[in-house]
Design an enzyme around this catalytic site. Structure first.
Site, PDB file in Angstrom:
ATOM      1  N   HIS A  17       0.844  -1.204   0.000  1.00  8.67           N
ATOM      2  CA  HIS A  17       0.000   0.000   0.000  1.00  8.67           C
ATOM      3  C   HIS A  17       0.882   1.257   0.000  1.00  8.67           C
ATOM      4  O   HIS A  17       0.609   2.217  -0.722  1.00  8.67           O
ATOM      5  CB  HIS A  17      -0.883   0.059   1.265  1.00  8.67           C
ATOM      6  CG  HIS A  17      -1.910  -1.009   1.372  1.00  8.67           C
ATOM      7  ND1 HIS A  17      -2.032  -1.823   2.468  1.00  8.67           N
ATOM      8  CD2 HIS A  17      -2.904  -1.388   0.515  1.00  8.67           C
ATOM      9  CE1 HIS A  17      -3.038  -2.655   2.301  1.00  8.67           C
ATOM     10  NE2 HIS A  17      -3.586  -2.416   1.126  1.00  8.67           N
ATOM     11  N   LYS A  41     -17.632  -6.757   7.188  1.00 12.52           N
ATOM     12  CA  LYS A  41     -16.447  -7.533   7.569  1.00 12.52           C
ATOM     13  C   LYS A  41     -16.079  -7.217   9.010  1.00 12.52           C
ATOM     14  O   LYS A  41     -16.386  -6.137   9.502  1.00 12.52           O
ATOM     15  CB  LYS A  41     -15.259  -7.105   6.704  1.00 12.52           C
ATOM     16  CG  LYS A  41     -15.217  -7.711   5.330  1.00 12.52           C
ATOM     17  CD  LYS A  41     -13.862  -7.386   4.711  1.00 12.52           C
ATOM     18  CE  LYS A  41     -13.812  -7.590   3.224  1.00 12.52           C
ATOM     19  NZ  LYS A  41     -12.580  -7.062   2.635  1.00 12.52           N
ATOM     20  N   ARG A  90      -1.831  -5.891  -8.464  1.00  8.76           N
ATOM     21  CA  ARG A  90      -0.687  -6.751  -8.156  1.00  8.76           C
ATOM     22  C   ARG A  90      -0.475  -7.806  -9.231  1.00  8.76           C
ATOM     23  O   ARG A  90       0.632  -8.082  -9.646  1.00  8.76           O
ATOM     24  CB  ARG A  90      -0.895  -7.468  -6.809  1.00  8.76           C
ATOM     25  CG  ARG A  90      -0.779  -6.547  -5.621  1.00  8.76           C
ATOM     26  CD  ARG A  90      -1.288  -7.205  -4.388  1.00  8.76           C
ATOM     27  NE  ARG A  90      -2.690  -7.571  -4.554  1.00  8.76           N
ATOM     28  CZ  ARG A  90      -3.477  -7.977  -3.588  1.00  8.76           C
ATOM     29  NH1 ARG A  90      -3.015  -8.115  -2.375  1.00  8.76           N
ATOM     30  NH2 ARG A  90      -4.747  -8.262  -3.813  1.00  8.76           N
ATOM     31  N   SER A 128      -2.832  -7.742   2.934  1.00  5.65           N
ATOM     32  CA  SER A 128      -3.085  -7.611   4.383  1.00  5.65           C
ATOM     33  C   SER A 128      -3.490  -8.959   4.957  1.00  5.65           C
ATOM     34  O   SER A 128      -3.126  -9.313   6.079  1.00  5.65           O
ATOM     35  CB  SER A 128      -4.207  -6.598   4.629  1.00  5.65           C
ATOM     36  OG  SER A 128      -3.857  -5.336   4.144  1.00  5.65           O
TER      37      SER A 128
HETATM   38  O1  PNS Z   1      -8.694  -2.798   0.152  1.00  4.55           O
HETATM   39  P1  PNS Z   1      -9.923  -3.374  -0.479  1.00  4.55           P
HETATM   40  O2  PNS Z   1     -10.739  -4.116   0.551  1.00  4.55           O
HETATM   41  O3  PNS Z   1      -9.617  -4.194  -1.695  1.00  4.55           O
HETATM   42  O4  PNS Z   1     -10.798  -2.107  -0.965  1.00  4.55           O
HETATM   43  C1  PNS Z   1     -12.050  -2.281  -1.562  1.00  4.55           C
HETATM   44  C2  PNS Z   1     -12.808  -0.945  -1.651  1.00  4.55           C
HETATM   45  C3  PNS Z   1     -12.882  -0.283  -0.296  1.00  4.55           C
HETATM   46  C4  PNS Z   1     -12.096  -0.026  -2.607  1.00  4.55           C
HETATM   47  C5  PNS Z   1     -14.213  -1.253  -2.206  1.00  4.55           C
HETATM   48  O5  PNS Z   1     -14.776  -2.322  -1.498  1.00  4.55           O
HETATM   49  C6  PNS Z   1     -15.135  -0.048  -2.124  1.00  4.55           C
HETATM   50  O6  PNS Z   1     -14.994   0.898  -2.857  1.00  4.55           O
HETATM   51  N1  PNS Z   1     -16.095  -0.130  -1.177  1.00  4.55           N
HETATM   52  C7  PNS Z   1     -17.022   0.933  -0.898  1.00  4.55           C
HETATM   53  C8  PNS Z   1     -18.396   0.579  -1.449  1.00  4.55           C
HETATM   54  C9  PNS Z   1     -18.442   0.867  -2.938  1.00  4.55           C
HETATM   55  O7  PNS Z   1     -18.199   1.958  -3.397  1.00  4.55           O
HETATM   56  N2  PNS Z   1     -18.812  -0.177  -3.721  1.00  4.55           N
HETATM   57  C10 PNS Z   1     -18.973  -0.029  -5.134  1.00  4.55           C
HETATM   58  C11 PNS Z   1     -17.767  -0.441  -5.911  1.00  4.55           C
HETATM   59  S1  PNS Z   1     -18.277  -1.716  -6.958  1.00  4.55           S
END
Ligand code: PNS
Length: 170
Positions: A17, A41, A90, A128
């Site tokens: 990150h 989660k 990645r 993570s």
């Molecule tokens: O670090 P991560 O868990 O891969 O991040 C995922 C994240 C936070 C970017 C994604 O789950 C997100 O944007 N969540 C907020 C809800 C949202 O906007 N969902 C629509 C995207 S399809």
């Protein structure tokens, strides 16, 4: 003002990150790290703890700000007056999920673009989730996360182990 948001769970922040944070901060005037408060989660660290760790490890980056958010990333971007979402890629396995997310976000907010940075090769394996697993089984995580994060994880893992022991006794 060119402003971007790097949204994520950051549970916890890893060197992977940080690599994306440093490189994307160099591309924009301001980078906001958006820590998702995800009610679906159960994270190892609370949103406040994740924000504080991120603030600590980015304190030498003057154009980086850390905030938590809940709800949609695009709504958070609009609130921050930001136009770009930053995400790291990645490997090919990230691609499908990331593309789906970027397309959905673009349909919801056509003014917002996602910028993908390819993770530096030395962090291409890192997540993570694997860091937490290694730590839970007593492995050395010093090559995966900054020292202050490693200390926090060690503290949390020892707390979990103590709670498990107490549960087994009672
Ligand atoms: O670090 P991560 O868990 O891969 O991040 C995922 C994240 C936070 C970017 C994604 O789950 C997100 O944007 N969540 C907020 C809800 C949202 O906007 N969902 C629509 C995207 S399809």
């Amino acid at each position: 003002m060119r402003r971007a948001v790097y949204p994520g769970s950051f549970d916890p922040v890893t060197f992977g990150h940080l690599d994306i944070i440093r490189r994307s901060a160099g591309l924009v005037d301001e980078l906001i790290i958006g820590v998702l408060v995800n009610h679906a989660k159960t994270p190892l660290f609370s949103a406040e703890e994740r924000v504080n760790m991120l603030k600590d490890v980015t304190k030498n980056l003057p154009n980086v700000r850390v905030e938590s958010f809940s709800g949609l990333s695009v709504d958070f971007l609009e609130m921050c007056n930001a136009r770009f979402i930053v995400r790291g890629l990645r490997a090919i396995t990230d691609f499908e999920y990331e593309l789906q997310m970027a397309q959905t976000n673009r349909i919801m907010s056509p003014g917002i673009d996602t910028i993908f940075l390819t993770t530096s090769l030395e962090y291409a394996y890192l997540s993570s989730t694997t860091v937490k697993e290694v730590a839970l089984y007593g492995g050395d995580i010093s090559r995966f996360v900054p020292g202050i994060v490693a200390d926090k994880i060690a503290e949390r893992v020892s707390h979990i182990k103590k709670a498990e022991k107490t549960d087994n006794i009672s």
